[in-house]
Design a protein around this motif. Structure first.
Motif, PDB file in Angstrom:
ATOM      1  N   UNK B 106      13.941  -3.129   3.814  1.00 36.13           N
ATOM      2  CA  UNK B 106      12.481  -3.453   3.866  1.00 36.13           C
ATOM      3  C   UNK B 106      11.689  -2.235   3.438  1.00 36.13           C
ATOM      4  N   UNK B 107      10.483  -2.617   2.764  1.00 40.88           N
ATOM      5  CA  UNK B 107       9.587  -1.771   2.222  1.00 40.88           C
ATOM      6  C   UNK B 107       8.014  -1.906   2.248  1.00 40.88           C
ATOM      7  N   UNK B 108       7.270  -1.039   2.680  1.00 40.32           N
ATOM      8  CA  UNK B 108       5.932  -1.213   2.898  1.00 40.32           C
ATOM      9  C   UNK B 108       5.020  -0.259   2.166  1.00 40.32           C
ATOM     10  N   UNK B 109       3.742  -0.755   1.621  1.00 43.22           N
ATOM     11  CA  UNK B 109       2.740  -0.002   1.463  1.00 43.22           C
ATOM     12  C   UNK B 109       1.667  -0.029   2.414  1.00 43.22           C
ATOM     13  N   UNK B 110       1.176   1.101   2.805  1.00 42.99           N
ATOM     14  CA  UNK B 110      -0.110   0.897   3.722  1.00 42.99           C
ATOM     15  C   UNK B 110      -0.864   2.087   3.453  1.00 42.99           C
ATOM     16  N   UNK B 111      -2.026   1.963   4.258  1.00 41.94           N
ATOM     17  CA  UNK B 111      -3.113   3.061   3.944  1.00 41.94           C
ATOM     18  C   UNK B 111      -4.326   2.608   4.225  1.00 41.94           C
ATOM     19  N   UNK B 112      -5.362   3.508   4.087  1.00 38.24           N
ATOM     20  CA  UNK B 112      -6.849   3.353   4.237  1.00 38.24           C
ATOM     21  C   UNK B 112      -7.649   3.891   3.078  1.00 38.24           C
ATOM     22  N   UNK B 133     -10.864  -6.671  -6.850  1.00 39.26           N
ATOM     23  CA  UNK B 133     -10.155  -6.009  -5.994  1.00 39.26           C
ATOM     24  C   UNK B 133      -9.732  -6.988  -4.671  1.00 39.26           C
ATOM     25  N   UNK B 134      -8.901  -6.698  -3.875  1.00 35.10           N
ATOM     26  CA  UNK B 134      -8.765  -7.347  -2.540  1.00 35.10           C
ATOM     27  C   UNK B 134      -8.570  -6.140  -1.566  1.00 35.10           C
ATOM     28  N   UNK B 135      -9.240  -6.329  -0.600  1.00 40.24           N
ATOM     29  CA  UNK B 135      -9.206  -5.594   0.623  1.00 40.24           C
ATOM     30  C   UNK B 135      -7.698  -5.692   1.519  1.00 40.24           C
ATOM     31  N   UNK B 136      -6.713  -4.868   1.426  1.00 38.64           N
ATOM     32  CA  UNK B 136      -5.438  -4.960   1.897  1.00 38.64           C
ATOM     33  C   UNK B 136      -4.993  -4.102   2.937  1.00 38.64           C
ATOM     34  N   UNK B 137      -4.533  -4.557   4.206  1.00 40.10           N
ATOM     35  CA  UNK B 137      -4.055  -3.605   5.086  1.00 40.10           C
ATOM     36  C   UNK B 137      -2.579  -3.233   5.079  1.00 40.10           C
ATOM     37  N   UNK B 138      -1.879  -4.104   4.319  1.00 46.26           N
ATOM     38  CA  UNK B 138      -0.488  -3.610   3.990  1.00 46.26           C
ATOM     39  C   UNK B 138       0.084  -4.539   3.186  1.00 46.26           C
ATOM     40  N   UNK B 139       1.194  -4.128   2.495  1.00 45.39           N
ATOM     41  CA  UNK B 139       2.166  -4.817   1.649  1.00 45.39           C
ATOM     42  C   UNK B 139       3.299  -4.777   1.936  1.00 45.39           C
ATOM     43  N   UNK B 140       4.300  -5.740   2.148  1.00 46.27           N
ATOM     44  CA  UNK B 140       5.661  -5.427   2.604  1.00 46.27           C
ATOM     45  C   UNK B 140       6.514  -6.409   1.892  1.00 46.27           C
ATOM     46  N   UNK B 181       8.300 -11.231  -0.126  1.00 44.72           N
ATOM     47  CA  UNK B 181       6.950 -10.067  -0.375  1.00 44.72           C
ATOM     48  C   UNK B 181       5.789 -10.622   0.344  1.00 44.72           C
ATOM     49  N   UNK B 182       5.025 -10.034   0.931  1.00 45.42           N
ATOM     50  CA  UNK B 182       3.756 -10.428   1.741  1.00 45.42           C
ATOM     51  C   UNK B 182       2.890  -9.484   1.787  1.00 45.42           C
ATOM     52  N   UNK B 183       1.578  -9.850   1.721  1.00 46.25           N
ATOM     53  CA  UNK B 183       0.213  -9.139   1.632  1.00 46.25           C
ATOM     54  C   UNK B 183      -0.434  -9.463   2.768  1.00 46.25           C
ATOM     55  N   UNK B 184      -0.705  -8.392   3.569  1.00 48.38           N
ATOM     56  CA  UNK B 184      -1.547  -8.574   4.927  1.00 48.38           C
ATOM     57  C   UNK B 184      -3.212  -8.161   4.435  1.00 48.38           C
ATOM     58  N   UNK B 185      -3.913  -9.265   4.230  1.00 47.03           N
ATOM     59  CA  UNK B 185      -5.270  -9.017   3.548  1.00 47.03           C
ATOM     60  C   UNK B 185      -6.354  -8.621   4.873  1.00 47.03           C
ATOM     61  N   UNK B 186      -7.277  -7.900   4.715  1.00 46.00           N
ATOM     62  CA  UNK B 186      -8.217  -7.447   5.711  1.00 46.00           C
ATOM     63  C   UNK B 186      -9.020  -8.673   5.872  1.00 46.00           C
ATOM     64  N   UNK B 187      -9.278  -9.673   5.096  1.00 46.75           N
ATOM     65  CA  UNK B 187      -9.912 -10.936   5.130  1.00 46.75           C
ATOM     66  C   UNK B 187      -8.987 -12.111   5.208  1.00 46.75           C
TER      67      UNK B 187
END
Lengths: 188, 269
Positions: B106-112, B133-140, B181-187
């Motif tokens: 598993x791998x994840x990119x996260x941040x703020x 741009x997309x506002x993204x909470x995390x990518x996994x 692969x999955x993107x968790x969007x803010x919106x």
């Protein structure tokens, strides 16, 4: 009515995080920000050897359009003192900040007629007599955030030679990466 | 799939353990002995976010001074379980083993982007004068493999139930079970664009997987009994490229816990 005003204000400031400055120092030009095209809201140049850079406390850039002239004002600090560099460019009159794309990939010779540059250090304003110089707008991007048109990012370089207090000086290695939106674009 | 693999491993462990218990302690000496290893462990791949994943304020690639509240992190991990059969030559204190291993990466990119935000800006398109741009909470990202490990173990020191060993190993994927692969969007309204955005930013992950590694470890237990093994991976390398679509991985470390179960019937041959 009040609710409508509040909601409208929030919409204008929805992406406040994109209006703050992100300063990333250039490892090759100490004291200056790296050249970027991310809308980091920073600029920097050496005035002779002193770094003149954007700060966190001041709005780093404003664009004011009066009739047929566009004024780009860079406001920052040099050795702790407030400094303002203003480029006035005749012949450009974008109606909104999204129309700034007319400047995309444009090099403006600052010595040509219809161009003016002023430098304000503390409260003293000097109209610069340009020996040589140019403002290079490398890229202007209309920025969509989550598929909504939000603001414009303007990035580029500037250099000039001029006189200050009867002495020739150089403003060199200038670079800017500015987000232009509701809060710093004026057309009146 | 995970449940099936773990149930299988557990069942085999039970059978082998009972068999080992039934054998006499201190089995007769022979030229070689055979073991079954039941193993599990964690892997910690190390690397950086891929260059084509354009994140605002991601400046970790070179040394600079930064003034920003933003922070972007990239993490990757692997968990695995497996079974190996080992033939161990006593004279040379060396054993060769092979088996099957299930690995879940598993791998994840996260941040703020700022202290008041729980998202970062991902740039996924630059066409003409339009940048998106997309506002993204995390990518996994998750990847699952069945692999064949091949390991050579050398035990130079064996004293009173404690043995120190070093091992060289390689593994090659047999099956690529699933990659996602999955993107968790803010919106949440951006979810409809997920596939299109992934297509634009991610690098297709390699269907094959292969590594080369070395470990050092210690085993506890007497001959003829079940031994307990702890080993640490020295930095290992991936032989296949593009094992992850979000991160560029250089090497991996990790550890392994295993049971070494003697299989006595081979000794008398």
């Amino acid at each position: 009515m009040l609710l409508a005003v509040v909601l409208s204000s929030c919409a204008e400031m929805e992406d406040f995080n994109l209006t703050t400055s992100v300063f990333i120092e250039d490892p090759y030009y100490p004291g200056l920000p790296v050249y970027s095209e991310w809308g980091y809201n920073t600029f920097g140049a050496y005035i002779d050897r002193n770094p003149f850079i954007s700060s966190d406390s001041d709005v780093p850039a404003k664009i004011i359009v009066n009739t047929d002239t566009l004024h780009l004002i860079l406001r920052g600090r040099m050795e702790g003192e407030k400094v303002e560099l203003k480029f006035s460019i005749k012949g450009y009159s974008p109606a909104t900040y999204f129309d700034l794309t007319v400047l995309d990939n444009t090099t403006i010779n600052l010595k040509e007629s219809g161009r003016a540059v002023t430098l304000k250090i503390r409260d003293q304003t000097t109209f610069l007599d340009i020996i040589d110089g140019e403002l290079q707008v490398i890229r202007v991007q209309r920025l969509y955030v989550d598929e909504e048109l939000t603001r414009t990012i303007m990035s580029g370089y500037f250099n000039l030679k001029t006189f200050l207090n009867d002495e020739p000086i150089a403003i060199s290695c200038g670079r800017f990466d500015l987000g232009i939106g509701y809060e710093n674009f004026y057309n009146y | 799939m995970k449940k099936v693999v773990f149930t299988f491993c557990f069942a085999v462990l039970q059978v082998l353990y009972l068999q080992a218990q039934e054998m006499p302690a201190g089995a007769p000496p022979g030229r070689w002995v055979s073991f079954v290893h039941v193993e599990s462990g964690l892997l910690n791949p190390s690397g950086t976010i891929r260059d084509n994943i354009a994140i605002r304020q991601n400046i970790s690639s070179f040394f600079v001074n930064q003034v920003s509240d933003g922070e972007i992190n990239s993490t990757a991990f692997g968990i695995y379980a497996g079974l190996r059969a080992e033939y161990f030559l006593k004279k040379f204190k060396t054993g060769l083993s092979a088996g099957l291993r299930y690995i879940n990466y598993g791998s994840e990119i996260s941040g703020f982007s700022a202290r008041n935000a729980d998202f970062f800006y991902l740039r996924y398109s630059m066409e003409g004068s339009d940048t998106r741009f997309a506002r993204v909470k995390s990518m996994s990202e998750t990847t699952n493999f069945i692999t064949i490990p091949l390991e050579l173990r050398f035990i130079p020191i064996q004293r009173k139930g404690i043995g120190l060993f070093v091992k060289a190993g390689a593994e090659l994927s047999l099956l690529n079970l699933r990659h996602s692969t999955h993107i968790s969007f803010q919106d949440p309204e951006m979810n409809v664009n997920e596939d299109e955005i992934l297509q634009q930013i991610s690098t297709p992950a390699n269907k094959f997987y292969s590594t080369l590694y070395a470990t050092a470890g210690i085993k506890f237990g007497y001959e003829g009994r079940v031994n307990y093994i702890i080993e640490v991976f020295l930095p290992g390398s991936y032989l296949t490229k593009d094992n992850f679509s979000l991160t560029e991985v250089d090497y991996f470390e990790g550890f392994k816990l295993s049971l070494q179960i003697p299989v006595f019937k081979n000794q008398n041959e």
